[in-house]
Design a protein around this motif. Structure first.
Motif, mmCIF file in Angstrom:
data_model
loop_
_atom_site.group_PDB
_atom_site.id
_atom_site.type_symbol
_atom_site.label_atom_id
_atom_site.label_comp_id
_atom_site.label_asym_id
_atom_site.label_seq_id
_atom_site.Cartn_x
_atom_site.Cartn_y
_atom_site.Cartn_z
ATOM 1 N N ALA A 91 0.880 -1.219 0.022
ATOM 2 C CA ALA A 91 0.034 0.089 0.064
ATOM 3 C C ALA A 91 0.752 1.345 0.114
ATOM 4 N N LEU A 92 2.134 1.245 0.234
ATOM 5 C CA LEU A 92 3.145 2.182 0.438
ATOM 6 C C LEU A 92 4.080 2.176 -0.572
ATOM 7 N N ARG A 93 3.914 1.478 -1.764
ATOM 8 C CA ARG A 93 5.095 1.530 -2.700
ATOM 9 C C ARG A 93 4.780 2.663 -3.582
ATOM 10 N N ALA A 94 3.657 3.178 -3.736
ATOM 11 C CA ALA A 94 3.426 4.362 -4.798
ATOM 12 C C ALA A 94 4.340 5.432 -4.452
ATOM 13 N N MET A 95 4.711 5.753 -3.281
ATOM 14 C CA MET A 95 5.519 6.802 -2.739
ATOM 15 C C MET A 95 7.156 6.679 -3.072
ATOM 16 N N GLU A 96 7.652 5.619 -3.258
ATOM 17 C CA GLU A 96 8.806 5.221 -3.516
ATOM 18 C C GLU A 96 9.544 5.920 -4.622
ATOM 19 N N GLN A 97 8.517 5.998 -5.922
ATOM 20 C CA GLN A 97 9.241 6.709 -7.043
ATOM 21 C C GLN A 97 9.122 8.378 -6.648
ATOM 22 N N HIS A 98 8.256 8.725 -5.750
ATOM 23 C CA HIS A 98 8.339 10.111 -5.416
ATOM 24 C C HIS A 98 9.581 10.440 -4.408
ATOM 25 N N LYS A 99 10.033 9.380 -3.834
ATOM 26 C CA LYS A 99 11.270 9.629 -2.943
ATOM 27 C C LYS A 99 12.425 9.720 -3.737
ATOM 28 N N TRP A 100 12.577 8.861 -4.703
ATOM 29 C CA TRP A 100 13.663 9.002 -5.829
ATOM 30 C C TRP A 100 13.681 10.439 -6.389
ATOM 31 N N ARG A 101 12.588 10.918 -6.692
ATOM 32 C CA ARG A 101 12.527 12.267 -7.095
ATOM 33 C C ARG A 101 12.825 13.336 -6.650
ATOM 34 N N TYR A 102 12.518 13.098 -5.124
ATOM 35 C CA TYR A 102 13.017 14.218 -4.036
ATOM 36 C C TYR A 102 14.482 14.267 -3.743
ATOM 37 N N MET A 103 15.039 12.868 -3.909
ATOM 38 C CA MET A 103 16.579 12.857 -3.565
ATOM 39 C C MET A 103 17.354 13.371 -4.787
ATOM 40 N N LEU A 203 3.044 16.790 -5.876
ATOM 41 C CA LEU A 203 2.430 15.792 -4.822
ATOM 42 C C LEU A 203 1.991 16.509 -3.549
ATOM 43 N N CYS A 204 2.503 17.589 -3.229
ATOM 44 C CA CYS A 204 2.153 17.983 -2.055
ATOM 45 C C CYS A 204 0.889 19.258 -2.213
ATOM 46 N N ASP A 205 0.853 19.504 -3.543
ATOM 47 C CA ASP A 205 -0.468 20.486 -3.986
ATOM 48 C C ASP A 205 -1.594 19.789 -3.833
ATOM 49 N N VAL A 206 -1.587 18.328 -3.748
ATOM 50 C CA VAL A 206 -2.804 17.568 -3.454
ATOM 51 C C VAL A 206 -3.434 17.690 -2.073
ATOM 52 N N ALA A 207 -4.596 18.308 -1.963
ATOM 53 C CA ALA A 207 -5.248 18.680 -0.647
ATOM 54 C C ALA A 207 -5.096 17.548 0.534
ATOM 55 N N TRP A 208 -5.199 16.377 0.073
ATOM 56 C CA TRP A 208 -5.054 15.405 1.230
ATOM 57 C C TRP A 208 -3.766 14.803 1.497
ATOM 58 N N LEU A 210 -0.536 16.394 2.031
ATOM 59 C CA LEU A 210 -0.036 17.184 3.161
ATOM 60 C C LEU A 210 -0.296 16.757 4.344
ATOM 61 N N PRO A 211 -1.617 16.530 4.702
ATOM 62 C CA PRO A 211 -1.838 16.339 6.062
ATOM 63 C C PRO A 211 -1.454 14.722 6.344
ATOM 64 N N LEU A 212 -1.556 14.115 5.281
ATOM 65 C CA LEU A 212 -1.287 12.559 5.528
ATOM 66 C C LEU A 212 0.218 12.316 5.990
ATOM 67 N N LEU A 213 1.051 13.132 4.719
ATOM 68 C CA LEU A 213 2.635 13.071 5.245
ATOM 69 C C LEU A 213 3.039 13.756 6.367
ATOM 70 N N HIS A 214 2.482 14.878 6.751
ATOM 71 C CA HIS A 214 2.792 15.276 8.136
ATOM 72 C C HIS A 214 2.380 14.222 9.348
ATOM 73 N N SER A 215 1.314 13.531 9.114
ATOM 74 C CA SER A 215 0.781 12.668 10.136
ATOM 75 C C SER A 215 1.864 11.446 10.150
ATOM 76 N N ASP A 216 2.231 10.993 8.661
ATOM 77 C CA ASP A 216 3.140 9.693 8.799
ATOM 78 C C ASP A 216 4.398 9.973 9.150
ATOM 79 N N LEU A 217 4.822 11.169 9.147
ATOM 80 C CA LEU A 217 6.235 11.319 9.596
ATOM 81 C C LEU A 217 6.349 11.644 11.078
ATOM 82 N N LEU A 218 5.268 11.691 11.845
ATOM 83 C CA LEU A 218 5.269 11.631 13.207
ATOM 84 C C LEU A 218 4.702 10.424 14.034
ATOM 85 N N LEU A 219 4.934 9.355 13.242
ATOM 86 C CA LEU A 219 4.384 7.983 13.777
ATOM 87 C C LEU A 219 6.032 7.334 14.604
ATOM 88 N N LEU A 220 5.563 6.674 15.795
ATOM 89 C CA LEU A 220 6.530 6.126 16.541
ATOM 90 C C LEU A 220 7.278 4.936 15.534
#
Length: 563
Positions: A91-103, A203-208, A210-220
């Motif tokens: 369910a999280l593999r769709a963001m892997e290509q965006h990680k490489w783009r960000y790097m 990616l971040c301009d999509v309304a939903w 940014l909140p999901l990324l903010h929440s995922d980055l602050l998970l234990l």
């Protein structure tokens, strides 16, 4: 036969005799020349792996399985995986290509000239081994790297089999862990850089998103060590400091309407990961929470001191005059008169009546939990919104007036996920000398979780302006927000931050006088018409009493009547 027996029983008396007897003993091949046993290779490899995991640097833990399975949406990422625990999820593999783009975009980030790929690799290699020690649970990505590092003779088949058991077939390679650190670290830095500079991103301009990324980055469970970010940030900008990195990240972190600590206040802290940084940013200073731990108003401190002095005086008097209790009883013929005996019996009857009025609550009643909002209202407690609170723990209870002041709180899914992960992180920290008083979020979760149990409690707090419910209904707020805050926490209810307030609220609730007073005010003074009816009833009673007294007086003194 006797000679053979002596050779086994009698030890040689000289070295020469020992040397002569040595060839007669059966020869044993040294262990070094024996082929390694299959079990020995497996156990040795396991001991090396588990020995590596036990370290003081262990800072990134996993939530207990039974807690995570009950509320997966609160502890598992929904958009992006950071770290080894959720790496490779379908369910999280769709963001892997965006990680490489960000790097790729980060490597050309100004103001410094773009560093080479080798600089990033060397920075990650320098902290790779230390980063391995920060995780409490081994995954397939750890096993693949360990298998590449250890190559015992005759163990190739076992390592291959072990790799198949630890991860997916053809799982991560020997450099998978370092690649994960580099990819996730660059993604986090570029994400906050875009956010800080306000650069447009599809990616971040999509309304939903940014909140999901903010929440995922602050998970234990979705973290990488903070020193990895520092190492990569130094490659991007060699002249930058830790203060610059903190400013970059804290610029966009937020929590409700409370202000976070500044980067200058946190630059001396030993930050473990992003969730730890956010935890330190929302925590108030010790001097700001000292008044919360002592909820006794100044007007009642003197009363408490006098009561303690009275107890000590009573104990001293009873110890000093203990001989009076041991004196022989008065004979029967010297007892007091009948009137004194009657008075003593009446006094005993009044004492029993007073004991019944002041009787303690039944044994089945909870002794360590605060009554709910609805129950406290029945005892006369009034809930008020705290004006200009200093922090989220700025809660005060006045035992004289029965007013409980609380700061405003927002109830939504983002806040509940953030709070439960902060509470879970707080549970992983070692306790300092002051015990559970340092677990402020756990104490806060215990307090609000005990106060709010049903939708009626949420409804009343909404009317008082304390709660802003953004969920579907009041019952959802009670069951999905307040009752989940303490799922991953254990607390000593006798020594936590709000222990004094717990005791004050219980004593206020168990006071029968306050409950009857509150019921009278609620039944007869809740509206102007009720007050008017009460005044009319009291006036009628007084008039009837006056009329009765005049009638009795006229009957007792007829000569005063001039009718």
């Amino acid at each position: 036969m006797a000679t053979e027996t002596e050779s086994f029983v009698t030890a040689p008396s000289t070295p020469e005799a020992a040397a002569a007897a040595a060839p007669m003993a059966p020869t044993v091949e040294p262990a070094a020349h024996q082929p390694a046993d299959r079990l020995e290779i497996v156990v040795e490899r396991r001991l090396r792996q588990h020995g590596e995991g036990e370290s003081r640097r262990m800072t990134i833990f996993r939530v207990p399985a039974h807690v995570r399975d009950a509320s997966k949406e609160l502890y598992e990422p929904r958009l992006v995986s950071i770290g080894p625990y959720y790496r490779g999820w379908e369910a999280l593999r769709a963001m892997e290509q965006h990680k490489w783009r960000y790097m790729r975009e980060l490597m050309g980030w100004p103001p410094q000239p773009a560093a080479s790929l080798g600089d990033y690799v060397r920075a990650v290699r320098d902290v790779e081994q230390e980063a391995r020690l920060c995780y409490s649970e081994r995954t397939s990505i750890f096993a693949a790297a360990a298998a590449a590092q250890s190559e015992p003779s005759g163990g190739g088949e076992i390592e291959e089999e072990q790799s198949r058991h630890d991860g997916d077939p053809g799982g991560p390679g020997p450099d998978g862990f370092a690649e994960m650190l580099m990819l996730d670290g660059c993604f986090i830095l570029e994400f906050f850089a875009k956010w800080y500079k306000g650069e447009p991103d599809k990616l971040c301009d999509v309304a939903w998103v940014l909140p999901l990324l903010h929440s995922d980055l602050l998970l234990l469970e979705n973290q990488i060590p903070f020193f990895v970010l520092e190492a990569l940030f130094h490659v991007v900008s060699p002249t930058a400091t830790k203060l610059d990195l903190l400013r970059l990240i804290l610029h966009r972190l937020k929590f409700s309407s409370y202000e976070l600590s500044t980067a200058e206040e946190l630059v001396q802290s030993d930050i473990q990961h992003l969730l730890h940084l956010f935890y330190e940013a929302i925590m108030p200073r010790d001097d700001e929470t000292a008044s919360v731990q002592d909820s006794t108003p100044p007007s009642l401190q003197y009363f408490v001191q006098l009561r303690q002095m009275g107890v000590r005086l009573k104990k001293a008097v009873s110890t000093r005059f203990v001989f009076i209790r041991d004196m022989p009883r008065v004979p029967h013929w010297m007892k007091t008169t009948l009137l004194a005996t009657l008075l003593r019996k009446v006094g005993a009857w009044f004492s029993k009546l007073l004991a019944m009025i002041r009787r303690t609550p039944p044994a089945s009643a909870p002794t360590l939990v605060v009554p709910s909002v609805t129950q406290l209202r029945e005892a006369g407690v009034r809930f008020e919104k705290k004006e200009s609170p200093r922090h989220m723990f700025d809660i005060a209870f006045d035992r004289d007036s029965g007013v409980l002041e609380m700061p405003r709180m927002e109830v939504d899914y983002a806040n509940v996920a953030l709070l439960v992960n902060l509470v879970a992180f707080e549970q992983t920290r070692g306790l300092p000398g002051d015990g559970d008083t340092s677990r402020r979020l756990s104490s806060y979760a215990a307090l609000v979780g005990a106060l709010v149990r049903t939708g009626k409690d949420v409804e009343h707090l909404q009317k008082r302006g304390i709660v802003e419910n953004l969920l579907d209904g009041d019952d959802d707020a009670a069951t999905k927000f307040f009752q989940h805050l303490g799922d991953c926490s254990t607390l000593n209810y006798k020594s936590h931050m709000f222990a004094g307030m717990f005791e004050d609220l219980r004593q206020f609730y168990h006071s029968s006088w306050r409950r009857h007073k509150a019921k009278f005010l609620r039944d007869h003074c809740s509206s102007p018409w009720a007050v008017l009816a009460l005044v009319v009833a009291i006036s009628a009673f007084c008039f009837a009493l006056f009329k009765l007294s005049t009638t009795i007086f006229s009957l007792a003194h007829p000569y005063y009547c001039h009718c």
